[in-house]
Design a protein around this motif. Structure first.
Motif, mmCIF file in Angstrom:
data_model
loop_
_atom_site.group_PDB
_atom_site.id
_atom_site.type_symbol
_atom_site.label_atom_id
_atom_site.label_comp_id
_atom_site.label_asym_id
_atom_site.label_seq_id
_atom_site.Cartn_x
_atom_site.Cartn_y
_atom_site.Cartn_z
ATOM 1 N N GLY A 56 95.755 39.761 112.303
ATOM 2 C CA GLY A 56 94.962 39.633 111.166
ATOM 3 C C GLY A 56 94.081 40.771 111.211
ATOM 4 N N PRO A 57 93.247 40.905 109.987
ATOM 5 C CA PRO A 57 92.297 42.077 110.079
ATOM 6 C C PRO A 57 91.334 42.156 111.115
ATOM 7 N N ALA A 58 90.837 43.490 111.135
ATOM 8 C CA ALA A 58 89.623 43.451 112.297
ATOM 9 C C ALA A 58 88.322 42.918 111.801
ATOM 10 N N THR A 59 87.607 42.642 112.517
ATOM 11 C CA THR A 59 86.199 42.173 112.177
ATOM 12 C C THR A 59 85.535 43.180 111.416
ATOM 13 N N VAL A 60 84.405 42.818 110.793
ATOM 14 C CA VAL A 60 83.588 43.850 109.974
ATOM 15 C C VAL A 60 82.247 43.496 110.429
ATOM 16 N N TRP A 61 81.439 44.244 111.226
ATOM 17 C CA TRP A 61 79.854 43.992 111.260
ATOM 18 C C TRP A 61 79.203 44.841 110.417
ATOM 19 N N SER A 62 78.416 44.026 109.777
ATOM 20 C CA SER A 62 77.506 44.647 108.730
ATOM 21 C C SER A 62 76.120 44.852 109.448
ATOM 22 N N SER A 63 75.404 45.888 109.348
ATOM 23 C CA SER A 63 74.477 46.233 109.953
ATOM 24 C C SER A 63 73.009 46.578 108.940
ATOM 25 N N TRP A 122 71.457 44.429 100.969
ATOM 26 C CA TRP A 122 72.746 44.925 101.385
ATOM 27 C C TRP A 122 73.385 43.584 102.186
ATOM 28 N N ARG A 123 72.565 42.547 102.718
ATOM 29 C CA ARG A 123 73.038 41.492 103.492
ATOM 30 C C ARG A 123 73.821 40.523 102.423
ATOM 31 N N ARG A 124 72.980 40.156 101.433
ATOM 32 C CA ARG A 124 73.452 39.275 100.564
ATOM 33 C C ARG A 124 74.707 39.687 99.839
ATOM 34 N N VAL A 125 74.565 40.890 99.166
ATOM 35 C CA VAL A 125 75.598 41.472 98.392
ATOM 36 C C VAL A 125 77.035 41.651 99.316
ATOM 37 N N THR A 126 77.114 42.024 100.409
ATOM 38 C CA THR A 126 78.123 42.144 101.561
ATOM 39 C C THR A 126 78.623 40.712 101.833
ATOM 40 N N SER A 127 77.881 39.786 101.998
ATOM 41 C CA SER A 127 78.231 38.549 102.390
ATOM 42 C C SER A 127 79.023 37.817 100.894
ATOM 43 N N ILE A 139 88.836 38.023 106.214
ATOM 44 C CA ILE A 139 88.199 38.918 107.105
ATOM 45 C C ILE A 139 86.855 38.303 107.813
ATOM 46 N N GLU A 140 86.936 38.489 109.240
ATOM 47 C CA GLU A 140 85.692 37.900 109.704
ATOM 48 C C GLU A 140 84.476 38.852 109.444
ATOM 49 N N LEU A 141 83.312 38.319 109.094
ATOM 50 C CA LEU A 141 82.282 38.988 108.722
ATOM 51 C C LEU A 141 81.018 38.820 109.470
ATOM 52 N N LYS A 142 80.362 39.685 110.305
ATOM 53 C CA LYS A 142 79.239 39.454 111.103
ATOM 54 C C LYS A 142 78.232 40.223 110.545
ATOM 55 N N HIS A 143 77.076 39.712 110.771
ATOM 56 C CA HIS A 143 75.759 40.644 110.444
ATOM 57 C C HIS A 143 75.108 41.007 111.765
ATOM 58 N N GLN A 144 74.554 42.130 112.072
ATOM 59 C CA GLN A 144 73.939 42.568 113.290
ATOM 60 C C GLN A 144 72.712 43.471 113.087
ATOM 61 N N LEU A 145 71.504 43.016 113.200
ATOM 62 C CA LEU A 145 70.267 44.057 112.670
ATOM 63 C C LEU A 145 70.638 45.325 113.495
ATOM 64 N N ALA A 146 70.171 46.365 112.548
ATOM 65 C CA ALA A 146 70.621 47.736 113.288
ATOM 66 C C ALA A 146 69.954 48.065 114.503
ATOM 67 N N ASP A 147 68.557 47.546 114.721
ATOM 68 C CA ASP A 147 67.938 48.116 115.891
ATOM 69 C C ASP A 147 68.767 47.271 117.045
ATOM 70 N N SER A 148 69.009 46.139 117.008
ATOM 71 C CA SER A 148 69.710 45.563 118.347
ATOM 72 C C SER A 148 71.292 45.935 118.519
ATOM 73 N N LEU A 149 71.757 46.469 117.170
ATOM 74 C CA LEU A 149 73.060 46.909 117.219
ATOM 75 C C LEU A 149 73.076 48.172 117.900
ATOM 76 N N SER A 150 72.147 49.235 117.887
ATOM 77 C CA SER A 150 72.026 50.441 118.575
ATOM 78 C C SER A 150 72.088 50.004 119.947
#
Ligand SMILES: NC(=O)C1=CN([C@@H]2O[C@H](COP(=O)(O)OP(=O)(O)OC[C@H]3O[C@@H](n4cnc5c(N)ncnc54)[C@H](O)[C@@H]3O)[C@@H](O)[C@H]2O)C=CC1
Ligand SMILES: CC(C)CC(=O)C(=O)O
Ligand SMILES: [Mg+2]
Length: 405
Positions: free
Chosen positions: A203-210, A222-227, A237-248
Motif C-alpha cells: 500500500g501507499p506510504a503514510t502522509v504526515w500533514s504538519s 491547512w488541516r481541514r482541507v488536507t483531511s 492513504i493513511e493521513l496523520k497530523h503532527q504539529l510542526a513544533d513537535s514534528l521538528s
C-alpha cells in the motif's frame, strides 16, 4: 544496437535553463552539468540537452539591477523544459529588498512551481555513522518532505516600516488542495516499502500533514482541507497530523517515524528541510524539485531543480563545496520533468557508489562536510567516471535500442 552505434533518429531534446547563482552556486552547477553531459554522451544520440545559460541572484543585481530579469522569467516559462538552479544570496547583497533571494521567489511564483519535493535519505550506508544522531536512530531514515512553495508567509502581503513590519501568512483552499494531491501521488509512488517503485505491495506510504492548527488560522485551514482531500479522494492513504513544533523534535528523536511523505507549508517546510540536512549530517547531499504540476510518471512538467542548501559563502571559491545535492537535483529533473527515470536512477546509483567508495579504487571521495578532503571537482570526476561505467554496462546488457538504460 551497440551502445557505441550512433542513432539515426533525431534525439529527444530537452531545453534546460541554467541559473547557477552566487558563491558556491556556479561551483556545484559545473559538476551537475558534467554529469548531464555524460548522460547525453552515453545515449547513442538519443538524448540531447540544450542549455541556455543565464543569471539570477546577486550577480544579476550587480549586472542588471534586479535579481531576475523579465527576460529570464520569460525564457523559464516559454523556452525551457526545466530550470536547473544553483543557489543565491550572500552578505554583500544583504537582506534589503529586492535581495538575491527575492529573485528565486519570483521565479517560483512565475512558474507556479508550487510543489517543492525534498527527499531525505542516506544515499549510502557509509554516511550513517556521519549523522550527528546515533546510527541506530538515523539508520533507515527515508522520507520526502513536500513543501508548499508559492504561498504562505513568503508570498503574503508585507508591511515594512521603520518600527513596524508584518508578513501575511495566508493560504487559499486550492493552494492546499493541490499540494495535498502531490503528497498523495508521492505516497503512492513511494509505497510503504519506501522503494519508490510505484508497485506499492503493502500500500501507499503514510502522509504526515504538519501545521500549527492550534495557533494559526491558516494552519486550521491547512488541516481541514488536507483531511477533506484525503478522505474524499485518497481514502486508501493513511493521513496523520503532527504539529510542526513537535514534528521538528520528533524528526531528531526518531526520524524513521516520518518515513513516507511530510506535507507542510512554505515556512515550516523551509525550516524542516534544513533540519533534515542535520539528520543526514550535511545539507550537501539533499536535492530538491519544485514542480509546476502533479507528477504522474508520464507527463513532462516544468520545474525548478535546486539543492536544499544556500550559497554557502563561508566555503565558496575554495573547491570545498559538496556538489552532490546539485547533481542529485539534476537527477530529479530527469525523473520529473523529462521522464528519464532510468537515467535518473543511474545518476543516483553513481552517487551512491562514489559515497560507498566502491569502483574508484576503494578510495573515499568525500568532501569536508562528510569528513573527507576531496575537492568539488574530484567528486564530480568520480561521479562522472562511475556513471559512464553504469550506463555502458546497462546498455550492453540490455542491448538497448531505445537509448534507455
Ligand atoms: N535556494 C537558495 O538559493 C538558498 C539561498 N540561501 C541563501 O544562502 C546564503 C547563505 O545561507 P546560510 O544560512 O549560510 O545557509 P547555507 O545552506 O548556504 O549554508 C549553511 C551551512 O551549510 C554548509 N553547506 C551548505 N551547502 C553545502 C554543501 N553543498 N557542501 C558543504 N557544505 C555546505 C555551509 O558551508 C554552511 O556552513 C544566504 O544569503 C541565504 O539567504 C539559503 C537557502 C536557500
Ligand atoms: C528563497 C530561499 C532563500 C528560501 C530558502 O531558504 C529555501 O528555499 O530553502
Ligand atoms: Mg531554506
Amino acid at each position: 544496437m551497440a551502445a557505441s552505434t550512433a542513432s539515426t533518429a533525431s534525439p529527444q531534446t530537452f531545453r534546460i535553463l541554467v541559473l547557477p547563482g552566487d558563491h558556491v552556486g556556479p561551483e556545484v552547477m559545473a559538476e551537475a552539468l558534467r554529469v548531464l553531459d555524460v548522460v547525453q554522451a552515453s545515449s547513442s544520440g538519443k538524448i540531447k540537452f540544450e542549455y541556455n545559460h543565464q543569471i539570477a541572484g546577486g550577480c544579476s543585481i550587480d549586472k542588471h539591477g534586479t535579481p531576475i530579469t523579465d527576460e529570464v522569467l520569460r525564457i523559464a516559462k516559454e523556452e525551457s523544459d526545466a530550470v536547473l538552479f544553483g543557489s543565491v544570496g550572500g552578505p554583500e547583497w544583504g537582506t534589503t529588498y529586492p535581495n538575491p533571494e527575492s529573485g528565486l521567489l519570483r521565479l517560483r511564483q512565475h512558474l507556479d512551481a508550487f510543489a517543492n519535493i525534498r527527499p531525505c535519505t542516506f544515499y549510502s550506508r557509509s554516511l550513517i555513522p556521519l549523522s550527528p544522531l546515533k546510527p541506530a536512530i538515523a539508520d533507515g531514515t527515508n522520507f520526502i518532505l513536500l513543501r508548499e512553495n508559492c504561498g504562505g508567509a513568503y508570498f503574503g502581503a508585507k508591511v515594512e516600516e521603520a518600527d513596524f513590519a508584518s508578513d501575511s501568512w495566508a493560504y487559499r483552499r486550492d493552494e492546499i488542495e493541490r499540494c495535498a494531491r502531490v503528497a498523495a501521488a508521492l505516497a503512492t509512488t513511494m509505497g510503504k516499502d519506501g522503494l519508490g517503485t510505484g508497485q506499492c505491495p503493502d500500500g501507499p506510504a503514510t502522509v504526515w500533514s504538519s501545521d500549527k492548527a492550534n495557533v494559526l488560522a491558516s494552519g486550521r485551514l491547512w488541516r481541514r482541507v488536507t483531511s477533506e482531500v484525503f478522505a474524499n479522494e485518497f481514502p486508501n492513504i493513511e493521513l496523520k497530523h503532527q504539529l510542526a513544533d513537535s514534528l521538528s523534535m520528533l524528526m531528531v528523536k526518531n526520524p524513521r517515524m516520518f518515513n513516507g511523505v511530510i506535507h507542510t507549508d512554505n515556512t515550516f517546510g523551509d525550516m524542516l528541510s534544513d533540519q533534515a540536512g542535520g539528520v543526514v549530517g550535511t545539507l550537501g547531499v539533499l536535492p530538491s524539485a519544485s514542480l509546476c504540476g502533479i507528477p504522474d510518471g508520464h507527463s513532462r512538467c516544468n520545474g525548478i531543480y535546486e539543492p536544499v542548501h544556500g550559497s554557502a559563502p563561508d566555503i565558496a571559491g575554495k573547491g570545498l563545496v559538496n556538489p552532490t545535492a546539485q547533481i542529485l537535483s539534476a537527477a530529479l529533473m530527469l525523473r520529473y520533468s523529462f521522464n528519464l527515470a532510468p537515467e535518473a536512477a543511474a545518476i543516483e546509483a553513481a552517487v551512491q557508489k562514489v559515497l560507498d567508495g566502491k569502483d574508484i579504487g576503494g578510495l573515499e571521495i568525500r568532501s569536508g562536510d562528510l569528513g573527507g578532503r576531496a575537492t568539488t571537482s574530484q567528486i564530480g570526476d568520480a561521479v562522472c567516471q562511475v556513471l559512464e561505467q553504469i550506463l555502458k554496462e546497462k546498455s550492453n546488457s540490455s542491448g538497448v535500442s531505445n537509448g534507455r538504460v
